[in-house]
Design a protein around this motif. Structure first.
Motif, short mmCIF file in Angstrom:
data_model
loop_
_atom_site.label_atom_id
_atom_site.label_comp_id
_atom_site.label_asym_id
_atom_site.label_seq_id
_atom_site.Cartn_x
_atom_site.Cartn_y
_atom_site.Cartn_z
N MET A 1 0.85 -1.18 0.00
CA MET A 1 0.00 0.00 0.00
C MET A 1 0.89 1.23 0.00
N LEU A 2 0.65 2.16 -0.92
CA LEU A 2 1.43 3.38 -1.02
C LEU A 2 0.61 4.57 -0.54
N LYS A 3 1.07 5.20 0.53
CA LYS A 3 0.40 6.37 1.10
C LYS A 3 1.42 7.51 1.11
N LEU A 4 1.04 8.66 0.54
CA LEU A 4 1.93 9.80 0.44
C LEU A 4 1.53 10.91 1.38
N ASP A 5 2.53 11.54 1.99
CA ASP A 5 2.33 12.72 2.84
C ASP A 5 2.91 13.90 2.08
N LEU A 6 2.05 14.62 1.35
CA LEU A 6 2.51 15.72 0.51
C LEU A 6 2.82 16.96 1.34
N GLY A 7 3.98 17.55 1.06
CA GLY A 7 4.40 18.73 1.81
C GLY A 7 4.81 18.37 3.22
N ALA A 8 5.28 17.16 3.41
CA ALA A 8 5.60 16.63 4.73
C ALA A 8 6.67 17.47 5.44
N GLY A 9 6.51 17.57 6.73
CA GLY A 9 7.51 18.20 7.56
C GLY A 9 8.52 17.16 8.02
N ASP A 10 9.02 17.34 9.22
CA ASP A 10 10.03 16.42 9.76
C ASP A 10 9.46 15.05 10.10
N ILE A 11 8.17 15.01 10.44
CA ILE A 11 7.56 13.75 10.87
C ILE A 11 6.29 13.51 10.07
N SER A 12 6.17 12.32 9.48
CA SER A 12 4.96 11.92 8.77
C SER A 12 4.24 10.87 9.59
N PRO A 13 2.92 10.75 9.42
CA PRO A 13 2.20 9.68 10.11
C PRO A 13 2.77 8.31 9.73
N ALA A 14 2.64 7.37 10.61
CA ALA A 14 3.13 6.01 10.36
C ALA A 14 2.55 5.47 9.06
N GLY A 15 3.40 4.89 8.23
CA GLY A 15 2.97 4.27 6.99
C GLY A 15 2.93 5.19 5.79
#
Length: 69
Positions: free
Chosen positions: A1-15
């Motif tokens: 499963m590919l989940k993207l955090d766009l514009g992510a800071g230093d920490i992204s949610p798990a996964g």
């Protein structure tokens, strides 16, 4: 499963895979094939695009998603 955090800071949610300038990548256009991404998280990023390009940006992000909820 590919989940993207766009514009992510230093920490992204798990996964989530962090994407953005701070990670050496761009959030538009996304470098993924059509329907190859399961989920996109985009928090506090749309305001960085010109108003006239928002529809184009969102269309690109939806193109990458396997389904739209």
């Amino acid at each position: 499963m590919l989940k993207l955090d766009l514009g992510a800071g230093d920490i992204s949610p798990a996964g989530y895979t962090p994407i953005g300038h701070g990670h050496g990548s761009e959030i538009f256009p996304l470098p993924y094939a059509d329907e190859s991404v399961d989920e996109i998280r985009a928090s506090h990023v749309l305001e960085h695009f010109p108003h006239g390009r928002l529809a184009e940006v969102l269309a690109d992000w939806v193109r990458d998603r396997k389904s739209v909820v």
